[in-house]
Design a protein around this motif. Sequence first.
Motif, short mmCIF file in Angstrom:
data_model
loop_
_atom_site.label_atom_id
_atom_site.label_comp_id
_atom_site.label_asym_id
_atom_site.label_seq_id
_atom_site.Cartn_x
_atom_site.Cartn_y
_atom_site.Cartn_z
N TYR A 290 0.73 -1.26 -0.01
CA TYR A 290 -0.25 0.15 -0.32
C TYR A 290 0.37 1.44 0.02
O TYR A 290 0.92 2.31 -0.58
N ALA A 297 1.02 8.40 -7.03
CA ALA A 297 0.15 9.28 -7.35
C ALA A 297 -0.09 10.44 -6.46
O ALA A 297 -0.08 11.34 -6.26
N ILE A 420 9.59 -4.16 -6.37
CA ILE A 420 9.27 -4.02 -7.90
C ILE A 420 8.85 -2.16 -7.63
O ILE A 420 9.00 -1.41 -8.77
N GLN A 431 13.78 11.07 -12.10
CA GLN A 431 13.90 11.02 -13.30
C GLN A 431 12.97 12.55 -12.91
O GLN A 431 13.26 13.48 -14.38
N ASP B 164 13.22 7.77 -20.07
CA ASP B 164 11.84 6.45 -19.48
C ASP B 164 11.95 5.91 -20.27
O ASP B 164 12.38 5.07 -19.72
N LYS B 167 14.20 3.89 -17.13
CA LYS B 167 13.65 3.73 -16.13
C LYS B 167 13.39 2.53 -16.74
O LYS B 167 12.88 1.30 -15.53
N VAL B 171 13.13 -0.75 -14.65
CA VAL B 171 11.71 -2.04 -14.01
C VAL B 171 11.28 -2.82 -14.56
O VAL B 171 11.49 -4.10 -13.72
N ARG B 174 13.15 -5.61 -13.02
CA ARG B 174 12.90 -6.08 -11.43
C ARG B 174 11.95 -7.14 -11.31
O ARG B 174 11.81 -7.41 -10.75
N PHE B 175 11.33 -6.30 -12.55
CA PHE B 175 10.95 -7.67 -12.19
C PHE B 175 10.94 -9.18 -12.27
O PHE B 175 10.18 -10.47 -11.92
N LYS B 582 -0.70 3.17 -11.49
CA LYS B 582 -1.39 4.34 -11.26
C LYS B 582 -2.71 4.24 -10.63
O LYS B 582 -3.13 5.66 -9.83
N ALA B 585 -3.24 3.69 -7.50
CA ALA B 585 -2.71 4.77 -6.23
C ALA B 585 -4.00 5.62 -6.64
O ALA B 585 -3.96 7.13 -5.14
N LYS B 586 -3.72 6.56 -7.61
CA LYS B 586 -5.05 8.19 -7.84
C LYS B 586 -6.02 8.03 -6.76
O LYS B 586 -6.09 8.87 -5.76
N MET B 589 -6.52 4.52 -2.75
CA MET B 589 -5.61 4.72 -2.23
C MET B 589 -5.59 6.50 -1.46
O MET B 589 -5.66 7.00 -0.73
N VAL B 590 -4.80 7.39 -2.73
CA VAL B 590 -5.68 8.07 -2.23
C VAL B 590 -6.67 9.06 -2.30
O VAL B 590 -7.17 9.78 -1.17
N THR B 593 -9.40 5.09 0.23
CA THR B 593 -9.20 4.79 1.68
C THR B 593 -8.52 5.97 2.35
O THR B 593 -8.57 5.65 3.31
N ASP B 594 -6.73 6.39 1.94
CA ASP B 594 -5.93 7.57 3.16
C ASP B 594 -7.19 8.44 3.27
O ASP B 594 -7.10 9.06 4.37
N ILE B 598 -9.98 5.67 6.14
CA ILE B 598 -8.81 6.76 7.76
C ILE B 598 -8.75 7.95 7.86
O ILE B 598 -8.98 7.61 9.33
N GLU B 599 -8.49 8.89 7.56
CA GLU B 599 -9.14 10.24 7.85
C GLU B 599 -10.25 10.32 8.28
O GLU B 599 -10.00 11.51 9.34
N VAL B 602 -9.90 9.44 11.55
CA VAL B 602 -9.35 9.91 12.38
C VAL B 602 -9.88 11.43 12.69
O VAL B 602 -9.85 11.33 14.37
#
Lengths: 507, 648
Positions: A290, A297, A420, A431, B164, B167, B171, B174-175, B582, B585-586, B589-590, B593-594, B598-599, B602
């Motif tokens: 997480y 983002a 990863i 970057q 790019d 990178k 990455v 890394r997989f 992405k 995440a955007k 999560m942002v 959940t966050d 959660i907030e 809180v």
Amino acid sequence: MELGYPILSTVIFLPIIGGLLLLLISRANESVIKWGALAVSIVTFVVSLPLFTNFDKTTHLMQFTEGGPHKWIAAWNIHYYVGVDGISVLFVLLSTLITILCILISWNSIKDKVKEFYIALLMIEGSMIGVFCSLDFFLFYIFWEAMLIPMFLLIGVWGGPRRVYSAIKFFLYTLVGSVLMLVGIIVLYKQAQTFNILEMMSRSYPYKLQLMLFWAFFAAFAVKVPMFPVHTWLPDAHTEAPTAGSVILAAILIKMGAYGFLRFSIPMFPDAAKAMMPVMLGLSVVAIIYGGIICLAQTDLKRLIAYSSVSHMGFVTLGIFAFNSQGVEGGILQMINHGIVTGALFLCVGVIYDRTHSRVIADYGGLATPLPVYAGFFLVFTLASIGLPSMNGFIGEFLIILGGFKASKLVGVLAATGVIIGAAYMLWLYQNVFFTEVNDKVKDLKDMNGREILTLLPLLILVFWIGVYPNSFLSFMHVSVSHLLEKVNYGASADMNLAQIFIDLIR
Amino acid sequence: MEYYLLIPFLPLAAFFINILLGRKILKTASHWISTLAVFGSMVIAYITVAGVIKGNTINADLYTWITSGSDFRVSVGFLIDQLTAVMLVVVTTVSFLVHVYSIGYMHGEDGYYRFFAFLSLFTFSMLMLIMSNNLLQLYFGWEAVGLCSYFLIGFYYEKKSAADAGKKAFVVNRFGDFGFGLGVIIVFLTLGTLHYLPVFEGIGGLQEKTLNIFGAQVDLITVIALLLFCGAVGKSAQVPLHVWLPDAMEGPTPVSALIHAATMVTAGVFMVARLNPIFNLSPFAMAVVAIVGGITALFAATIALVQNDIKRVVAYSTVSQLGYMMIACGVGAYSAGIFHLYTHAFFKALLFLAAGSVMHAMAGELDMQKMGGLRKYLPVTYWTMLIASFSIAGFPPLAGFFSKDEILWLAFNGGSVGKVAWGMGAVAAVLTAFYSFRLIYVTFHGKFRGTEEQRHHLHESPKVMTVPLIILCVGAIASGWIGIPQLLGDVVGLHHSNWFAHFMEPVLGHPDVHASHSTEWAVMALSIAIAVTGWLVAVWFYLRDPGIPRRLAKEHPFIYKLLWNKYYVDELYDVIIVRASKGVAKHIMVGLTDSQIIEGIVNGVPRAIGWFSEQLRKLQTGVTHRYASIMAAGLFLAFVLMFIKLWS
């Protein structure tokens, strides 16, 4: 190991007394205050060095102890009792080093209330070290809470635009956790009739009591780490804190949570800790993934690094609760590593923030052209954070994943995905800040000066030192960790299923 | 100190000198440091290899790297045996030639010192990788070469596409490393060591053992082998992790030659060969290796058919040739795979450096459609590149013929899986010959199609660049002569003509072949026929009737588009991995959940307390008669309760 003088008390109280002496200096003499603070921190560091060179690595017993039989508050059996073992000694050294760097990085960036700033910083140092050295619970709690006040001020006074909100949030979050721990401490005192931590550890407690105390302490430690889902204070606190505040927060303060698990929760409540292993491993894995994905983002430099801390601290708690030597040693080493690397990354952000006063990633770009030296430093810490072999992050992460896999295959595999994700967000950050076309806003900036290089150089050396020859640090832990694990694994009968445990708890 | 330690540590020293002093003090003199260091490495490596040929293999630990608990111990140590010896020759030789070539090619570039510093760092890392005596140091080298690749691909970092690509390479790798790392961990947990020799001794004891994966019992050695192979898939750009290599061409051309053709990308093949005692015990894993290799060889060759970027054609040809090496490993012909690795290093490095020479003349132009007729301006480049193309296409008696033929022959004998892999390899061989000569004819023959300014600028490269081409060309011709099949050796009366396979036998073994000489002749003849066919088709398409390719593309737009867009693999990954993560995440999560859950809790708890107090406060109105009536109501209620209690 004993020395001829009380080294731990010196290291704890030198910065505190030094801070008080700064009070005597006139506010107008800014440079005297700065040089004074720097001198105090350097002397403290030098004084703490025998802890590294004279440490006896063959025993798990507390070393450099002071004041065992001397009562402080006789009525409640409270002692002034300090000492370190293989688990805590490195954190004392890290604290004394990091404080010097914090003072150096704040040299020109703090222009307002200079005197108070350095006093607060030194107070934090003293109480942080106190936390790692205390062998009496009462003393521990005092240091634990005392640290909050200067930290609260650091964020609330010298922070960014939303500093008051962040400071209060930080304070309340940690206070709520600490209060539950206080209740736990009092219950323990009722049982043991002493605040002496070593004596408390030598007793064993009924399973049900262990469980309740484990969760009471969990509240305090999980908030500090911070573990998912009580991590939301961290991004705010980090983002708004001044550079030195972020560095101390990342490097030392959040280590106290994990340290608490190691020092108290596991040795005092071994059966409960063992029974809660699945929960703790689960939360750790969630934090790793997480905390990593959410970084993708982020648009704010400090916020991204703050969330990456959540992910990295997930590795730490994972290693600790894997309950095998690789996991725990990896966990402790990773705490040091994270302190070095994330501390360094926040210092790096401070370097550029001083120039541009912006934390927005999009305000940068192409920074490698005007600031090649800075780009080099930042790169090393980025790669260390990703866990590239020959740098410190790799050793910690590898041992933790190895230990995690030993404990549970699924946990090991899931934790490895963090590697990863880590590469993805850190390289993305690098970057966007350093590569691509040079942003007009940054094209005339000056590269790092001597003071800034001096601030980052010690951490750079440590990154490679731990990466290439980790044994000079791992060797501190072997005996203490194996002693700890004996305790957990000795007759650990708690092979109950989770549902049963929760039912027990609710009754 | 042991002298062989200088082999990796000379380039490391050069790296430190250049990175610390290069920018301000050494500047353009930095190439001396790096080039001399790698030259020293090369000389010492040759001396060491001579020792290995005499039978002096080395296996020694330098120091204990990591100790943890009572059981985990791993060293930094060096194993120099026959396999390492071949790699030492390849790495130091090609690296030295590329260093020399770069002096000319990189002349006048910004960050000249940085280029040589990282070239040195790469050489060090690659040498640590091949000389390691344990899996963890291999992993170190593995990641370190990846890092250098990241730096050098992104050398022109101000260009977004270059940044790019670097990178992406990191990455994507890394997989693969994710699997590789887990494989290393399982090896340690089951065998208690990571050093090669004890692992190879102990691995036999794991036969018949299984691992419980989500309830299914899976053969342990197969799991280990496949996880380790994941790393090789990433590093050696096998399908489905091949996507990074073509993009890696954003780096300067000498980098493409050294890292993305001759050395780093072959690390995966090297690793499989090095760990052959593990792979040999799992027929399933071997079959996977062979089939992945076959698919990659064919897949990449088809894409190479239509690309116009001169470096990308060579890049896809590299992916395809790496597939051949994997086929060899998969059928147990490790020695043939390493033999191809070794010959390929020469002709592929040559192809890249020659392509670089063309770009040098064309002021950085990459599009072959804007070239043409260059042979009269660039004679050395033309001839060396032509010979390299004949070599890669597999024309006897050039190097590529011997190594490719050996792979195809041993695959042909490798059971049913081998036959399938052979089939894919054979088809890919036609395509290889075709696209290699397509490149030659489009670039060097016909009329010049560039701008007048470019024509004016056309010139052969300086000696510092052409001499390395010529040396590599000698390798592309003759390096295969140490591995002439016995069949041909017998014809000219040479005993042990396949010296290479004999040399490698102690480490890599050799597959049993039970087939008649006539079959072997037939397969060899077929290989040659295949190469000639591909060549002739290219001649017909691009020299005789240059309209055909365009007509074909028009008549089969679907196939053409599919190949031109590389089967849309990049687009697929972009949607299912990059955008998906992405997006999560955007938006989740942002956004949820966050900030909400959660907030919400809180900030909700204090807010709820506040609300509660707010409600309580309303009771205190200060109006006396309301207090009185509430009191009366309370009294009434109390009396009622009392009476109920009394009566019941």
